[in-house]
Design an enzyme around this catalytic site. Structure first.
Site, PDB file in Angstrom:
ATOM      1  N   ASP A   1      14.420  -8.210   3.958  1.00  0.00           N
ATOM      2  CA  ASP A   1      14.831  -9.335   4.706  1.00  0.00           C
ATOM      3  C   ASP A   1      15.553  -9.514   5.974  1.00  0.00           C
ATOM      4  O   ASP A   1      17.066  -8.986   5.119  1.00  0.00           O
ATOM      5  CB  ASP A   1      14.792 -10.435   3.605  1.00  0.00           C
ATOM      6  CG  ASP A   1      15.874 -11.768   4.136  1.00  0.00           C
ATOM      7  OD1 ASP A   1      15.014 -12.232   6.016  1.00  0.00           O
ATOM      8  OD2 ASP A   1      16.058 -12.675   3.745  1.00  0.00           O
TER       9      ASP A   1
ATOM     10  N   ASP B   1      16.530  -2.179   3.964  1.00  0.00           N
ATOM     11  CA  ASP B   1      16.285  -3.654   3.575  1.00  0.00           C
ATOM     12  C   ASP B   1      15.113  -4.272   3.842  1.00  0.00           C
ATOM     13  O   ASP B   1      14.214  -3.706   4.843  1.00  0.00           O
ATOM     14  CB  ASP B   1      18.691  -4.129   3.712  1.00  0.00           C
ATOM     15  CG  ASP B   1      18.116  -5.933   3.541  1.00  0.00           C
ATOM     16  OD1 ASP B   1      17.439  -6.080   1.861  1.00  0.00           O
ATOM     17  OD2 ASP B   1      18.231  -6.881   4.301  1.00  0.00           O
TER      18      ASP B   1
HETATM   19  P1  B16 Z   1      13.266 -13.188  -3.478  1.00  0.00           P
HETATM   20  P2  B16 Z   1      16.416  -8.508   1.427  1.00  0.00           P
HETATM   21  C1  B16 Z   1      16.946 -11.061  -0.148  1.00  0.00           C
HETATM   22  O1  B16 Z   1      16.565 -10.296   0.503  1.00  0.00           O
HETATM   23  C2  B16 Z   1      17.009 -12.532   0.758  1.00  0.00           C
HETATM   24  O2  B16 Z   1      17.745 -11.703   1.704  1.00  0.00           O
HETATM   25  C3  B16 Z   1      17.297 -13.545  -0.244  1.00  0.00           C
HETATM   26  O3  B16 Z   1      17.530 -13.919   1.042  1.00  0.00           O
HETATM   27  C4  B16 Z   1      16.935 -14.200  -1.347  1.00  0.00           C
HETATM   28  O4  B16 Z   1      17.234 -15.241  -1.650  1.00  0.00           O
HETATM   29  C5  B16 Z   1      16.741 -13.005  -1.943  1.00  0.00           C
HETATM   30  O5  B16 Z   1      15.716 -11.629  -1.104  1.00  0.00           O
HETATM   31  C6  B16 Z   1      15.585 -12.971  -3.208  1.00  0.00           C
HETATM   32  O6  B16 Z   1      14.204 -13.145  -3.365  1.00  0.00           O
HETATM   33  O7  B16 Z   1      13.761 -15.366  -4.418  1.00  0.00           O
HETATM   34  O8  B16 Z   1      12.158 -13.979  -2.751  1.00  0.00           O
HETATM   35  O9  B16 Z   1      13.348 -12.740  -5.102  1.00  0.00           O
HETATM   36  O10 B16 Z   1      17.750  -9.113   2.346  1.00  0.00           O
HETATM   37  O11 B16 Z   1      16.944  -8.195  -0.454  1.00  0.00           O
HETATM   38  O12 B16 Z   1      15.252  -7.853   1.386  1.00  0.00           O
HETATM   39 MG    MG Z   2      18.545  -9.047   4.184  1.00  0.00          MG
END
Ligand code: B16
Ligand code: MG
Length: 220
Positions: free
Chosen positions: A10, A8
Site C-alpha cells: 500500500d 511494501d
Molecule cells: P489489512 P502496507 C498496510 O499495508 C496499510 O498501509 C495499512 O493502512 C493497513 O491498516 C495495513 O496494511 C493492514 O491491512 O487490514 O488489509 O490487513 O503499507 O504494509 O502494504
Molecule cells: Mg505502505
C-alpha cells in the site's frame, strides 16, 4: 551489491490507502463522528487493529468497546474494504512499477513483497502481478508490526538473500525504520518529509531503473 528488492504494498505498488480510508470513515460515520483524511494518514502502514484504535481515539471512543466488539468492528471494516479491493484492476498498479519489477526479474534480482496487509494476496491477484514476485510476506505470516524488522527479515530469509544485499521500498516512516533495523538499505517512496531516514528518496517509479537504484543507494 543489490540481489533482492523488497516492496511494501500500500503506497508503493498500489494506492489502497484510499479504500482503507473510505472503509474507516464509513465506520466512524456509523458511530456518529467524522474521521478526516488528515487523521487517516496515521493509519498508513499500521496493522488493522492498531488502525481501529486510531479511528476510535479520533472519535473519543477508545474506552467504549470490549475486545470482542472491536474484533467485530475490524471484521466489518475489512468487508467494506474488500468490497472496494474486489473491484481493482491492473490499471491501479502505480505508474512505472510493473516495468521496474520486470527489469529486476530480467536482471536476476529477486522481487519480494513485505506488507502488513492480510489482504495482500487478493490485491496482487486482482492487479495480475503476483507472478512478478518470488516471495510474498504479508500480514498473515508475521506477528510483529513495522517498525519491527520481522516482515523484511523473513522476506530476505525466504528469498535466500543476505540483508546487506537487500533494498526495501517503503512509503511509511515505520517501514523505513524496520528496514534499517533489518540491516537493509531503503528507498523512501512518495516524497514525504517523514521518510528522511531512508537511504534514498523516490517520487515515482516512472523512468526508474536498476542502474538509478544502484547509483542512489551506493556507498551510503
Ligand atoms: P489489512 P502496507 C498496510 O499495508 C496499510 O498501509 C495499512 O493502512 C493497513 O491498516 C495495513 O496494511 C493492514 O491491512 O487490514 O488489509 O490487513 O503499507 O504494509 O502494504
Ligand atoms: Mg505502505
Amino acid at each position: 551489491m543489490i540481489s533482492c528488492c523488497i516492496f511494501d504494498l500500500d503506497g508503493v505498488i498500489v494506492d489502497t490507502a484510499k479504500y482503507h480510508y473510505q472503509a474507516w470513515a464509513e465506520m466512524a460515520r456509523a458511530l456518529g463522528f467524522e474521521f478526516t483524511p488528515e487523521q487517516g494518514e496515521a493509519t498508513k502502514g499500521v496493522s488493522r487493529m492498531a488502525s481501529l484504535e486510531i479511528v476510535l481515539r479520533a472519535g473519543g471512543m477508545e474506552n467504549r468497546f470490549s475486545a470482542g466488539q472491536k474484533e467485530r468492528m475490524a471484521a466489518e471494516k475489512n468487508e467494506r474494504y474488500l468490497s472496494f479491493v474486489r473491484q481493482m484492476t491492473a490499471d491501479e498498479v502505480l505508474p512505472g512499477v510493473r516495468t521496474f519489477l520486470e527489469e529486476l526479474r530480467a536482471r536476476g534480482v529477486k522481487v519480494v513483497l513485505g506488507s502488513a496487509s492480510k489482504n495482500a494476496g487478493v490485491i496482487l491477484d486482482r492487479c495480475g502481478i503476483r507472478p512478478l514476485f518470488d516471495v510474498v510476506v504479508d500480514g498473515t505470516l508475521v506477528t510483529k508490526a513495522k517498525p519491527d524488522p520481522e516482515v523484511f527479515a523473513k522476506g530476505a530469509e525466504l528469498a535466500g538473500e543476505r540483508p546487506a544485499d537487500c533494498v526495501v521500498f517503503e512509503d511509511a516512516a515505520a517501514g523505513i525504520e524496520a528496514a534499517t533495523r533489518a540491516g537493509m538499505r531503503s528507498v523512501g517512496v512518495g516524497g514525504s518529509p517523514t521518510l528522511s531516514a531512508a537511504t534514498m528518496q523516490l517520487r515515482t517509479f516512472e523512468g526508474f531503473t536498476l542502474e538509478k537504484l544502484a547509483a542512489g543507494v551506493d556507498g551510503k
